[in-house]
Design a protein around this motif. Structure first.
Motif, PDB file in Angstrom:
ATOM      1  N   LEU B 101     -54.997 -87.864  82.367  1.00  0.00           N
ATOM      2  CA  LEU B 101     -55.215 -86.423  82.252  1.00  0.00           C
ATOM      3  C   LEU B 101     -54.622 -85.704  83.458  1.00  0.00           C
ATOM      4  O   LEU B 101     -54.025 -84.636  83.339  1.00  0.00           O
ATOM      5  N   GLU B 102     -54.780 -86.342  84.627  1.00  0.00           N
ATOM      6  CA  GLU B 102     -54.218 -85.790  85.848  1.00  0.00           C
ATOM      7  C   GLU B 102     -52.696 -85.695  85.717  1.00  0.00           C
ATOM      8  O   GLU B 102     -52.083 -84.699  86.094  1.00  0.00           O
ATOM      9  N   MET B 103     -52.097 -86.749  85.145  1.00  0.00           N
ATOM     10  CA  MET B 103     -50.648 -86.773  84.964  1.00  0.00           C
ATOM     11  C   MET B 103     -50.204 -85.699  83.975  1.00  0.00           C
ATOM     12  O   MET B 103     -49.117 -85.156  84.081  1.00  0.00           O
ATOM     13  N   LEU B 104     -51.078 -85.404  83.001  1.00  0.00           N
ATOM     14  CA  LEU B 104     -50.754 -84.374  82.018  1.00  0.00           C
ATOM     15  C   LEU B 104     -51.081 -82.982  82.544  1.00  0.00           C
ATOM     16  O   LEU B 104     -51.011 -82.002  81.814  1.00  0.00           O
ATOM     17  N   LYS B 105     -51.484 -82.925  83.825  1.00  0.00           N
ATOM     18  CA  LYS B 105     -51.761 -81.659  84.524  1.00  0.00           C
ATOM     19  C   LYS B 105     -52.921 -80.888  83.888  1.00  0.00           C
ATOM     20  O   LYS B 105     -52.868 -79.660  83.767  1.00  0.00           O
ATOM     21  N   TRP B 106     -53.943 -81.589  83.450  1.00  0.00           N
ATOM     22  CA  TRP B 106     -55.152 -80.914  82.997  1.00  0.00           C
ATOM     23  C   TRP B 106     -55.830 -80.282  84.211  1.00  0.00           C
ATOM     24  O   TRP B 106     -55.658 -80.756  85.336  1.00  0.00           O
ATOM     25  N   SER B 107     -56.631 -79.246  83.971  1.00  0.00           N
ATOM     26  CA  SER B 107     -57.366 -78.646  85.088  1.00  0.00           C
ATOM     27  C   SER B 107     -58.502 -79.582  85.485  1.00  0.00           C
ATOM     28  O   SER B 107     -58.923 -80.430  84.705  1.00  0.00           O
ATOM     29  N   ASN B 110     -61.588 -79.547  83.240  1.00  0.00           N
ATOM     30  CA  ASN B 110     -61.328 -80.202  81.964  1.00  0.00           C
ATOM     31  C   ASN B 110     -61.292 -81.718  82.103  1.00  0.00           C
ATOM     32  O   ASN B 110     -61.784 -82.448  81.245  1.00  0.00           O
ATOM     33  N   ILE B 111     -60.696 -82.187  83.198  1.00  0.00           N
ATOM     34  CA  ILE B 111     -60.648 -83.633  83.432  1.00  0.00           C
ATOM     35  C   ILE B 111     -62.074 -84.163  83.567  1.00  0.00           C
ATOM     36  O   ILE B 111     -62.458 -85.140  82.929  1.00  0.00           O
ATOM     37  N   ALA B 112     -62.875 -83.471  84.391  1.00  0.00           N
ATOM     38  CA  ALA B 112     -64.243 -83.924  84.628  1.00  0.00           C
ATOM     39  C   ALA B 112     -65.018 -84.006  83.304  1.00  0.00           C
ATOM     40  O   ALA B 112     -65.725 -84.970  83.030  1.00  0.00           O
ATOM     41  N   ALA B 113     -64.842 -82.974  82.470  1.00  0.00           N
ATOM     42  CA  ALA B 113     -65.568 -82.927  81.205  1.00  0.00           C
ATOM     43  C   ALA B 113     -65.122 -84.061  80.281  1.00  0.00           C
ATOM     44  O   ALA B 113     -65.946 -84.731  79.651  1.00  0.00           O
ATOM     45  N   ARG B 114     -63.803 -84.278  80.223  1.00  0.00           N
ATOM     46  CA  ARG B 114     -63.268 -85.307  79.342  1.00  0.00           C
ATOM     47  C   ARG B 114     -63.677 -86.709  79.824  1.00  0.00           C
ATOM     48  O   ARG B 114     -64.017 -87.575  79.013  1.00  0.00           O
ATOM     49  N   VAL B 115     -63.630 -86.924  81.141  1.00  0.00           N
ATOM     50  CA  VAL B 115     -64.030 -88.220  81.693  1.00  0.00           C
ATOM     51  C   VAL B 115     -65.487 -88.496  81.343  1.00  0.00           C
ATOM     52  O   VAL B 115     -65.852 -89.605  80.929  1.00  0.00           O
ATOM     53  N   ASP B 116     -66.299 -87.452  81.468  1.00  0.00           N
ATOM     54  CA  ASP B 116     -67.707 -87.579  81.145  1.00  0.00           C
ATOM     55  C   ASP B 116     -67.892 -87.950  79.671  1.00  0.00           C
ATOM     56  O   ASP B 116     -68.658 -88.850  79.316  1.00  0.00           O
ATOM     57  N   GLU B 117     -67.152 -87.270  78.837  1.00  0.00           N
ATOM     58  CA  GLU B 117     -67.208 -87.508  77.393  1.00  0.00           C
ATOM     59  C   GLU B 117     -66.814 -88.953  77.072  1.00  0.00           C
ATOM     60  O   GLU B 117     -67.455 -89.634  76.261  1.00  0.00           O
ATOM     61  N   MET B 118     -65.749 -89.406  77.727  1.00  0.00           N
ATOM     62  CA  MET B 118     -65.253 -90.774  77.497  1.00  0.00           C
ATOM     63  C   MET B 118     -66.271 -91.817  77.964  1.00  0.00           C
ATOM     64  O   MET B 118     -66.506 -92.822  77.307  1.00  0.00           O
ATOM     65  N   ALA B 146     -61.556 -96.410  77.349  1.00  0.00           N
ATOM     66  CA  ALA B 146     -61.819 -95.006  77.655  1.00  0.00           C
ATOM     67  C   ALA B 146     -60.596 -94.371  78.307  1.00  0.00           C
ATOM     68  O   ALA B 146     -60.218 -93.246  77.987  1.00  0.00           O
ATOM     69  N   ARG B 147     -59.951 -95.127  79.206  1.00  0.00           N
ATOM     70  CA  ARG B 147     -58.785 -94.604  79.909  1.00  0.00           C
ATOM     71  C   ARG B 147     -57.647 -94.300  78.929  1.00  0.00           C
ATOM     72  O   ARG B 147     -56.952 -93.309  79.056  1.00  0.00           O
ATOM     73  N   ALA B 148     -57.471 -95.221  77.965  1.00  0.00           N
ATOM     74  CA  ALA B 148     -56.373 -95.047  77.017  1.00  0.00           C
ATOM     75  C   ALA B 148     -56.678 -93.952  75.986  1.00  0.00           C
ATOM     76  O   ALA B 148     -55.775 -93.304  75.491  1.00  0.00           O
ATOM     77  N   LEU B 149     -57.955 -93.758  75.680  1.00  0.00           N
ATOM     78  CA  LEU B 149     -58.324 -92.748  74.675  1.00  0.00           C
ATOM     79  C   LEU B 149     -58.429 -91.349  75.266  1.00  0.00           C
ATOM     80  O   LEU B 149     -58.277 -90.357  74.550  1.00  0.00           O
ATOM     81  N   ALA B 150     -58.674 -91.274  76.580  1.00  0.00           N
ATOM     82  CA  ALA B 150     -58.924 -89.968  77.203  1.00  0.00           C
ATOM     83  C   ALA B 150     -57.837 -88.931  76.929  1.00  0.00           C
ATOM     84  O   ALA B 150     -58.155 -87.793  76.594  1.00  0.00           O
ATOM     85  N   PRO B 151     -56.547 -89.269  77.040  1.00  0.00           N
ATOM     86  CA  PRO B 151     -55.522 -88.238  76.805  1.00  0.00           C
ATOM     87  C   PRO B 151     -55.292 -87.920  75.332  1.00  0.00           C
ATOM     88  O   PRO B 151     -54.321 -87.255  75.015  1.00  0.00           O
ATOM     89  N   LYS B 152     -56.174 -88.349  74.451  1.00  0.00           N
ATOM     90  CA  LYS B 152     -56.048 -88.107  73.004  1.00  0.00           C
ATOM     91  C   LYS B 152     -54.664 -88.491  72.474  1.00  0.00           C
ATOM     92  O   LYS B 152     -53.914 -87.631  71.995  1.00  0.00           O
ATOM     93  N   PRO B 153     -54.315 -89.763  72.550  1.00  0.00           N
ATOM     94  CA  PRO B 153     -52.990 -90.180  72.105  1.00  0.00           C
ATOM     95  C   PRO B 153     -52.878 -90.063  70.592  1.00  0.00           C
ATOM     96  O   PRO B 153     -53.889 -90.049  69.894  1.00  0.00           O
ATOM     97  N   GLU B 154     -51.636 -89.951  70.110  1.00  0.00           N
ATOM     98  CA  GLU B 154     -51.429 -89.924  68.657  1.00  0.00           C
ATOM     99  C   GLU B 154     -51.688 -91.302  68.072  1.00  0.00           C
ATOM    100  O   GLU B 154     -52.120 -91.440  66.933  1.00  0.00           O
ATOM    101  N   VAL B 155     -51.372 -92.327  68.869  1.00  0.00           N
ATOM    102  CA  VAL B 155     -51.565 -93.708  68.428  1.00  0.00           C
ATOM    103  C   VAL B 155     -52.096 -94.511  69.618  1.00  0.00           C
ATOM    104  O   VAL B 155     -51.633 -94.336  70.739  1.00  0.00           O
TER     105      VAL B 155
END
Lengths: 269, 356
Positions: B101-107, B110-118, B146-155
C-alpha cells in the motif's frame, strides 16, 4: 582418574590431560610480548629493556611528535577513502555476481575479484608502482588511496557476498510483486538486509588499509608516509621507548574502534 | 464469461529445454483455479510468468483483457504468496502488510485502516507489532496472505503456500483459504503438487505434466473422468489394467480385459484391436456386497488399516491384484483376514477406458 569417564561418548577437548597447561602456554606466547610493550611504555629509562620507574613521558613525547601525527593523519585519510571506494565497488560486484541474471563468466569474475587475496603482496605492490610511473601519477596521497582501494576490494567483497547469499532472494521478488520499483526494492529491502555485511566489509577494509606496510612502503614517496611505514623507519634507528608508547596507543585505539563494531555486528545477527 | 487471465500459445525455453509447451487456457473471474502437477511440470514457471518474474519465450498472457507482457512485475495488479512466505525480516507484521500500500502511495490513514482490516481478516490483530521471526509457520502464512491481499490485487497467485505446514494446520488452512477466496471475491491461482489440496479447494483444476495441459476441468470431472492414464494415476489411487478394444459398433465398444469379464463401454471413437488402459478406483469395488453388475472371486493378500478406511489387496482367480478400499462405516465392522476368500464386485459404469 575414573577410567569409565574416558569411554563417555561426549569427550570434550577440556577433558584431555594437560589441556590447561597447553592453553596457558599458547596465550602466553600470543600476548606476553604485547604485555611487555605496554609495561615498558611506562618506563622512565631511556634504555628500553631496563626498568627504572613509572612515567608518562614517552606518551607525551609521542603525542608531540609531528612526524608521527602526520603519518597517523595520512594513514587515517588513506584508510577512509580506500574503505569508501573499495566497499562501494565490492558491493556492486557482490550484487551483480549474486543477483544478476545471465552474467557471463560469473565464476571467473569472482575469482578475479578475489585474486589479490592469493597474490603475494610484493608482486602487487611492484606492479602498481610500475603502473603509477607509467601513468605519471606523482601525488603520494593519491597513489596510496588508489593502491589501498585496489587491495581492499576482496576483503570488503567477501562479507558482503556472504550476506547476500544468506539472504532469500524471494524477498526482493516479493517487494517487486508489491509494486516496489527495482531502486526502491534495493533501498528498502536489499540494503537494510545486507547492511551488516557492508559494515563488516568496510571495517575489514579499514583495518587492512591501516595495517598495510609492503604496498605503502613501496608506493609511498611524494610526501605521504603512512603510520606503519613511519614506525618501521623509527625501528631502523633502534627501538626507543617512544615506540612502545606509540604501539600501546595504536592498540588502545584499535580496541576502541573494534569493540563497538563487534557489538553492533553481534546485535544485528 | 469474463476472464481474469487468458493464456494463449505460451511457451518457455530454458536453453534447449522446453519447460512450457505452447499452452493455452483461460482462468475465469472470481474462481479458485489450481495448477496441479508433479515437480518439474512447469506449474511454478507458469505462475512466475503471470507474476512477471519470468518472461515467456512465446505467446501472450492477458490480465482482464490487457496484454501484460511488457509490464514488469511491480506494475502488474497481481500479488503472490510465496512458498516460504518471504516476509521482510526487518519489518514488523503491520509494516509487512502495509508495504504494498505504501508503494502504491496510499495515505497513512488509509494504510492503517486497510492493515487493520487485513489483520482482522486473517485473525492476527494481536500480532501487529511482532517481527516475522517471532511467528510460527502458520502465523507467517497468514501474514503473507494478508500482505498479498492488502493491495486488492486483480488476481492472487499462491505458490504451494501450504507445503511448509504440518498436516493438521494444512487442513485447516485449506478451509480458511477457500473462505478467504469467497469473502474477497478475488481470483485465486493456486499452485500445488498435492492432489488432495487441489480437489478440496478448487473450482477448476488444470493438470499439467511435462509442460503441457493434460486436463482442465472441475475436481469431480478430473477425478471421475480422467482424460488419460497420467491424470488417472496422478489424481487419487486407481487400478490399471492393460486392455484391448474388441468388437466396435456405433454406440459401444467391447473391451477385452484381464479380469475376463464381459465389458461394453460407450464408443469414444475406438478402433478394434487398439491397445488401451482400463482404470478402476479402489473405492468403487465392494467386498461381499449383493446386487452388483460385475462379480469376481478373490483372496485377500494384503491389508492396511487406516482408521476411517481399510485398504485391501485382493487377488482374483486369474491372478490380477486389485486394490480395494473399504470405508469403515460401522464400529468394529468385519475386518477381512489375510488369505480369506471374498466376493468382490463393482458397477460397469465405474470402469474408465483410457487410450493415451
Amino acid at each position: 582418574m575414573n577410567i569409565s569417564a574416558l569411554f563417555k561418548p561426549n569427550r570434550e577437548a577440556t577433558h584431555y590431560p594437560g589441556f590447561g597447561a597447553v592453553g596457558i602456554l599458547f596465550f602466553s606466547f600470543l600476548y606476553f610480548p604485547i604485555l611487555v610493550i605496554i609495561t615498558y611504555s611506562f618506563n622512565s629509562n631511556r634504555i628500553v629493556s631496563v626498568w627504572q620507574g613509572f612515567s608518562w613521558k614517552w606518551y607525551a613525547s609521542a603525542l608531540q611528535n609531528e612526524g608521527l601525527l602526520n603519518a597517523l593523519q595520512v594513514s587515517f585519510t588513506v584508510a577512509l577513502f580506500a574503505t569508501l571506494i573499495a566497499t562501494a565497488i565490492a558491493t556492486a560486484a557482490a550484487l551483480v555476481l549474486s543477483r544478476g541474471k545471465n552474467v557471463k563468466h560469473a565464476k571467473l569474475s569472482q575469482a578475479v575479484v578475489n585474486l589479490p587475496l592469493m597474490l603475494p603482496e610484493i608482486v602487487f605492490a611492484v606492479a602498481i608502482l610500475i603502473l603509477f610511473s607509467q601513468l605519471g601519477i606523482q601525488n603520494g596521497m593519491l597513489k596510496l588511496i588508489l593502491a589501498h582501494s585496489a587491495f581492499c576490494i576482496p576483503f570488503a567483497f567477501l562479507p558482503i557476498r556472504a550476506r547476500l547469499q544468506g539472504m532469500d532472494n524471494n524477498l526482493e521478488q516479493a517487494a517487486q510483486d508489491l509494486y516496489a520499483t527495482p531502486l526502491v526494492t534495493f533501498r528498502r529491502i536489499t540494503l537494510p538486509l545486507i547492511a551488516p555485511g557492508i559494515f563488516a566489509g568496510a571495517m575489514l577494509s579499514f583495518v587492512i588499509s591501516m595495517d598495510d606496510f609492503i604496498t605503502s612502503n613501496i608506493v609511498s614517496g611524494g610526501g605521504a608516509t603512512t603510520l606503519p611505514v613511519y614506525i618501521f623507519s623509527l625501528v631502523k634507528q633502534g627501538v626507543s621507548p617512544e615506540l612502545n608508547a606509540i604501539s600501546t596507543l595504536i592498540m588502545v585505539a584499535s580496541l576502541l574502534i573494534a569493540t563497538p563494531c563487534w557489538l553492533i555486528a553481534k546485535r544485528s545477527r | 464469461m469474463k476472464h481474469a487471465i487468458n493464456i494463449k500459445n505460451v511457451s518457455k525455453y530454458y536453453g534447449d529445454y522446453r519447460a512450457i509447451k505452447d499452452i493455452s487456457f483461460d482462468i475465469r473471474d472470481n474462481e479458485f483455479f489450481t495448477l496441479l502437477g508433479p515437480s518439474g511440470c512447469g506449474k511454478t514457471t507458469l505462475l512466475r510468468m503471470i507474476a512477471g518474474f519470468e518472461i515467456p519465450s512465446g505467446g501472450v498472457i492477458k490480465l482482464h483483457g490487457t496484454d501484460i507482457q511488457a509490464l514488469p512485475a511491480h506494475k502488474r495488479c497481481v500479488n503472490t504468496v510465496f512458498q516460504n512466505y518471504a516476509l521482510f525480516p526487518h519489518m514488523n507484521v503491520a509494516q509487512n502488510i502495509g508495504f504494498g500500500l505504501e508503494m502504491l502511495k496510499w495515505s497513512e490513514e488509509n494504510i492503517a485502516a486497510r492493515v487493520d482490516e487485513m489483520l482482522e481478516l486473517v485473525h492476527m490483530r494481536p500480532f501487529a507489532a511482532r517481527m516475522p521471526a517471532a511467528l510460527s509457520g502458520g502465523q507467517q502464512q497468514r501474514i503473507a496472505l494478508a500482505r498479498a491481499l492488502a493491495p486488492k490485487p486483480e488476481v492472487l497467485l499462491l505458490d504451494e503456500p501450504l507445503s511448509a505446514l504440518d498436516l493438521k494446520l494444512r487442513q485447516s488452512m485449506r478451509d480458511e483459504l477457500q473462505q478467504l477466496q469467497r469473502d474477497t471475491g478475488i481470483t485465486f491461482i493456486f499452485v500445488t503438487h498435492d492432489q488432495e489440496e487441489a480437489l478440496a479447494m478448487s473450482d477448476r483444476i488444470c493438470v499439467l505434466a511435462e509442460g503441457e495441459v493434460q486436463q482442465l476441468s472441475s475436481p469431480n470431472e478430473i477425478y471421475e473422468n480422467p482424460i488419460n492414464k497420467f491424470v488417472a494415476d496422478f489424481i487419487g489411487e486407481t487400478n490399471f489394467m492393460a486392455v484391448t478394444i474388441g468388437a466396435v459398433n456405433s454406440a459401444t465398444a467391447a473391451i477385452t480385459n484381464p479380469l475376463g469379464i464381459q465389458l461394453n463401454v460407450p464408443n469414444a471413437g475406438y478402433r478394434p484391436g487398439q491397445e488401451a488402459t482400463m482404470s478402476l478406483r479402489p473405492e468403487k469395488i465392494s467386498i461381499n456386497t449383493q446386487g452388483l453388475e460385475v462379480n469376481l472371486q478373490g483372496e485377500i493378500v494384503h491389508r492396511t488399516y487406516m482408521g476411517g478406511y481399510t485398504h485391501y489387496k485382493v487377488r482374483t482367480a486369474n491372478g490380477i491384484e486389485l486394490r480395494v478400499s473399504k470405508r469403515n462405516t460401522i464400529s468394529n465392522d468385519t475386518e477381512y483376514q489375510l488369505q480369506q476368500r471374498v466376493d468382490i464386485g463393482f458397477s460397469k459404469t465405474s470402469v474408465r477406458v483410457l487410450c493415451q
